[in-house]
Design a protein around this motif. Structure first.
Motif, mmCIF file in Angstrom:
data_model
loop_
_atom_site.group_PDB
_atom_site.id
_atom_site.type_symbol
_atom_site.label_atom_id
_atom_site.label_comp_id
_atom_site.label_asym_id
_atom_site.label_seq_id
_atom_site.Cartn_x
_atom_site.Cartn_y
_atom_site.Cartn_z
ATOM 1 N N LEU A 54 0.837 -1.201 0.000
ATOM 2 C CA LEU A 54 0.000 0.000 0.000
ATOM 3 C C LEU A 54 0.868 1.246 0.000
ATOM 4 O O LEU A 54 0.606 2.212 -0.715
ATOM 5 C CB LEU A 54 -0.916 0.006 1.223
ATOM 6 N N LYS A 55 1.911 1.203 0.835
ATOM 7 C CA LYS A 55 2.806 2.360 0.911
ATOM 8 C C LYS A 55 3.552 2.537 -0.398
ATOM 9 O O LYS A 55 3.678 3.650 -0.912
ATOM 10 C CB LYS A 55 3.782 2.170 2.073
ATOM 11 N N ARG A 56 4.005 1.407 -0.902
ATOM 12 C CA ARG A 56 4.747 1.469 -2.166
ATOM 13 C C ARG A 56 3.865 2.037 -3.272
ATOM 14 O O ARG A 56 4.293 2.857 -4.073
ATOM 15 C CB ARG A 56 5.241 0.066 -2.552
ATOM 16 N N ALA A 57 2.609 1.618 -3.261
ATOM 17 C CA ALA A 57 1.675 2.107 -4.284
ATOM 18 C C ALA A 57 1.509 3.613 -4.156
ATOM 19 O O ALA A 57 1.552 4.348 -5.139
ATOM 20 C CB ALA A 57 0.328 1.410 -4.123
ATOM 21 N N ALA A 58 1.351 4.077 -2.922
ATOM 22 C CA ALA A 58 1.172 5.508 -2.698
ATOM 23 C C ALA A 58 2.396 6.270 -3.176
ATOM 24 O O ALA A 58 2.283 7.309 -3.830
ATOM 25 C CB ALA A 58 0.914 5.773 -1.212
ATOM 26 N N GLU A 59 3.572 5.713 -2.835
ATOM 27 C CA GLU A 59 4.806 6.374 -3.277
ATOM 28 C C GLU A 59 4.905 6.368 -4.796
ATOM 29 O O GLU A 59 5.277 7.363 -5.413
ATOM 30 C CB GLU A 59 6.021 5.667 -2.671
ATOM 31 N N GLY A 60 4.546 5.241 -5.372
ATOM 32 C CA GLY A 60 4.604 5.104 -6.817
ATOM 33 C C GLY A 60 3.690 6.106 -7.508
ATOM 34 O O GLY A 60 3.970 6.574 -8.611
ATOM 35 N N LEU A 61 2.592 6.473 -6.864
ATOM 36 C CA LEU A 61 1.669 7.435 -7.442
ATOM 37 C C LEU A 61 2.108 8.860 -7.141
ATOM 38 O O LEU A 61 1.381 9.812 -7.404
ATOM 39 C CB LEU A 61 0.254 7.199 -6.911
ATOM 40 N N GLY A 62 3.299 8.992 -6.528
ATOM 41 C CA GLY A 62 3.880 10.316 -6.364
ATOM 42 C C GLY A 62 3.584 10.999 -5.045
ATOM 43 O O GLY A 62 3.831 12.194 -4.914
ATOM 44 N N PRO A 116 4.304 12.338 -1.478
ATOM 45 C CA PRO A 116 5.479 12.541 -0.629
ATOM 46 C C PRO A 116 5.316 11.785 0.687
ATOM 47 O O PRO A 116 4.192 11.407 1.048
ATOM 48 C CB PRO A 116 5.491 14.059 -0.397
ATOM 49 N N ALA A 117 6.420 11.591 1.396
ATOM 50 C CA ALA A 117 6.421 10.742 2.606
ATOM 51 C C ALA A 117 5.363 11.174 3.606
ATOM 52 O O ALA A 117 4.671 10.335 4.203
ATOM 53 C CB ALA A 117 7.807 10.768 3.262
ATOM 54 N N TRP A 118 5.217 12.475 3.835
ATOM 55 C CA TRP A 118 4.261 12.929 4.854
ATOM 56 C C TRP A 118 2.842 12.578 4.465
ATOM 57 O O TRP A 118 2.009 12.258 5.285
ATOM 58 C CB TRP A 118 4.405 14.428 5.128
ATOM 59 N N ARG A 119 2.586 12.604 3.139
ATOM 60 C CA ARG A 119 1.232 12.270 2.713
ATOM 61 C C ARG A 119 0.977 10.764 2.827
ATOM 62 O O ARG A 119 -0.107 10.345 3.213
ATOM 63 C CB ARG A 119 1.014 12.734 1.263
ATOM 64 N N VAL A 120 2.000 9.974 2.515
ATOM 65 C CA VAL A 120 1.875 8.524 2.695
ATOM 66 C C VAL A 120 1.528 8.232 4.155
ATOM 67 O O VAL A 120 0.641 7.432 4.456
ATOM 68 C CB VAL A 120 3.191 7.798 2.316
ATOM 69 N N PHE A 121 2.223 8.938 5.035
ATOM 70 C CA PHE A 121 1.978 8.708 6.460
ATOM 71 C C PHE A 121 0.539 9.105 6.826
ATOM 72 O O PHE A 121 -0.200 8.338 7.447
ATOM 73 C CB PHE A 121 2.975 9.499 7.306
#
Lengths: 292, 351
Positions: free
Chosen positions: A189-197, A199-204
């Motif tokens: 899930l995190k990887r997907a979020a990162e892959g969609l661009g 930033p770290a704070w938003r993933v969190f």
């Protein structure tokens, strides 16, 4: 309309429901534990509660509810429990995040320091805090030697001391549920979020935090409920100025043997705890659901 | 056939046992008795003195438990499951324990109190084990050359005797100390004027940095220099002073009281409980106890077995006793709960 619903429900009733069967097996497995809890916990609890109305009136509750002393102490206890829960949460979340991604050595070290308070007796632990926090204790002496303060900081025998002592003991109860929740999050899930661009704070904020909320809720509920029942730590580190409801209940039980009144106080505490627990559950449960 | 014979044999034996005269059964010795005391250093000392002597005299093992717990005593007696043969009774609880019918009557044909002071000789349910006192203690380096507060009026005088203080987080003793500080004569303390006592406590309140809860606290607070003046149990200060701490006791205004033991109602080996209490009347053993903990027993000969150097530290030496008052146990038994609620309310009132 109802016939349609019935028709739809019928096939599932006819087939043996694997979910149901599984539930039944689990219940059977849990039965011994439930039995022990029932006999050793629920039954004595009911007897204790019944003691408060043993004289057939609500006089004990009247006293507990109308006497400003007990209301004030109950309120203070809630406030302290809330403080402790908040401080634990702020400290425990980063620790849990770190534990999840730490290497083997880091994990073992982290766990060791977290569990250390569990292996020490409450009294020893509390006296150790007295040595550290006192007017001429280690911390105050160090700060004075470094020229940071002139008069010793009042760290002990007040609310500050009580909060420090209680957070120390209760931190693991917050860390473990949060740690467990974080561990369960699918890394994809995190990887997907990162892959969609993102930033770290938003993933969190959008992935990690919402998915860890059940753990946060469990931790908060645990810490809050256990905090409400504390009495040795506040009695010793509070210097007499901090009174929690459990201390008053203990006084009634051991010193005055006024068990009906103690039972009434305990019932009020239990009821208040359950109400807050339910409210917390609804709040956090709702959020977690919305995030999904 | 053989089975029937055995059965008959068993039946015969038990009938024979039932027919035995009662004294034979009463003398049957248990293999152990259980004595419940406060614990800590006291347990070790009991083991060396009273336990050892009882085991030697009667050949019955003594098992110790702790802590002393009034609530547990009541629960035991009321549920009929009494574990303790003998128990210490904390603070002022011994009067209430008797009132609430939680104790067996003592057998004074076994416990010989004939030489005890008249005031305690006619006890029916509680054994007067020793005397202790809540006294004032001070740092000798802060108040050298005998320039320390002598009495509670001077304890209250924060201008002449500055520095943080500690008092017990409990109304017992403190209400009396406040009244003494306010000029009430020791024999006019009871009935306690609550309003006057709390008004006087208001004055000292900002200077009490710690309200202590456990007996070890005031001694530790003095050692750590957290406070320079304290109230506390005389034995605790005796202990740290003996180990070299710059701490001494002022007996003026001390609150003396007796420690008590009793046999819980329904205790299985009550007879042996009485025998144990008889061992506790031994003045030589009481002297060992007084020398170690500064809590002397009430046998008049105990002072003959105590070293001269120890006597100034005991609450019962005549010159010390003259400076103290006896705590009004009856007043506290009747008004304790009301006083405690007033105390809690007062504690909560301001910071």
């Amino acid at each position: 309309m109802s016939s349609v619903a019935e028709a739809r429900a019928a096939p599932s009733r006819a087939r043996p429901d694997p979910e149901r069967a599984r539930e039944r097996t689990l219940l059977l497995l849990a039965a011994p534990a439930l039995l022990v809890l029932g006999v050793l916990f629920v039954w004595p609890l009911l007897r204790l509660l019944s003691m408060s109305v043993a004289d057939g009136t609500l006089a004990q509750f009247e006293k507990a509810a109308l006497d400003s002393l007990y209301i004030a102490v109950l309120w203070d206890s809630m406030e302290i429990a809330l403080f402790v829960t908040a401080i634990c949460l702020v400290l425990a979340y980063p620790v849990s995040l770190w534990l999840v991604q730490a290497g083997r050595l880091g994990f073992i070290l982290g766990m060791f320091f977290l569990l250390l308070p569990f292996w020490t007796s409450v009294l020893v632990r509390t006296y150790a805090w007295m040595v550290l926090l006192g007017r001429s204790g280690v911390i105050n002496r160090m700060l004075r030697d470094w020229g940071l303060i002139e008069a010793p900081l009042p760290l002990l025998h007040n609310l500050t001391g009580v909060l420090i002592g209680m957070v120390h003991v209760l931190l693991p109860y917050m860390v473990f549920p949060i740690y467990a929740a974080l561990l369960r999050i699918d890394p994809d899930l995190k990887r997907a979020a990162e892959g969609l661009g993102a930033p770290a704070w938003r993933v969190f904020l959008r992935v990690t935090l919402p998915l860890s909320l059940p753990g946060v809720f469990a931790g908060c509920a645990l810490v809050f409920v256990i905090s409400l029942g504390f009495f040795i730590t506040p009695a010793l580190l509070g210097g007499g100025r901090v009174i929690m409801i459990a201390m008053l209940i203990e006084q009634q039980v051991r010193e005055f043997l006024d068990w009906p009144f103690a039972a009434a106080l305990a019932t009020v505490l239990l009821a208040a705890t359950l109400v807050i627990y339910a409210a917390l559950g609804r709040l956090t449960g709702g959020q977690a659901h919305a995030a999904r | 056939m053989s089975i029937r014979m055995t059965r008959r044999g068993v039946l015969g034996t038990s009938l024979a046992a039932a027919a035995l005269p009662m004294p034979a059964l009463a003398q049957a010795k248990p293999d152990r008795i259980v004595v419940n005391i406060s614990g800590g250093a006291m347990t070790n000392l009991f083991r060396r003195t009273y336990f050892a002597e009882f085991e030697k005299r009667h050949g019955i093992r003594v098992v110790d438990t702790s802590p002393v717990d009034f609530g547990k005593l009541r629960a035991m007696v009321e549920s009929g499951n009494v574990e303790w043969t003998v128990t210490e009774l904390g603070g002022q609880d011994f009067v209430r324990a008797q009132q609430m019918n939680l104790l067996e009557p003592l057998d004074l044909s076994i416990i010989d109190l004939s030489r005890y002071p008249e005031a305690v000789r006619n006890t029916t349910h509680t054994f007067p084990s020793s005397v202790y006192s809540t006294v004032m203690a001070y740092r000798t380096d802060v108040f050298p050359n005998n320039m320390h507060p002598k009495g509670w009026a001077e304890f209250w005088d924060v201008r002449r005797f500055p520095g943080p203080r500690t008092l017990r987080n409990h109304p017992v003793d403190n209400l009396e100390f406040a009244l003494l500080a306010d000029g009430v004569a020791p024999d006019k303390l009871y009935p306690i004027d609550l309003e006057r006592a709390f008004a006087k406590l208001d004055e000292i309140r900002p200077h009490v940095t710690v309200w202590w809860t456990t007996g070890a606290q005031p001694a530790q607070l003095l050692v750590d220099r957290e406070v320079v003046l304290a109230s506390g149990w005389n034995g605790r200060f005796y202990d740290i002073a003996r180990r070299g701490a710059p701490v001494a006791v002022e007996w003026q205004g001390g609150s003396a009281k007796q420690n008590a033991f009793g046999i819980p109602r329904g205790a299985r080996n009550a007879v042996w409980g009485n025998h144990f209490l008889q061992v506790m009347t031994d003045p030589k053993l009481q002297a060992v106890y007084a020398t170690e903990l500064a809590y002397p027993g009430l046998h008049p000969d105990v002072m003959n077995h105590v070293e001269e150097s120890v006597k100034p530290h005991l609450p019962t030496t005549p010159e010390n006793l003259a400076k103290q008052f006896w705590l009004g146990v009856d007043w506290w038994t009747e008004h304790g709960q009301r006083a405690q609620e007033a105390w809690n309310r007062w504690m909560l009132r301001r910071g």
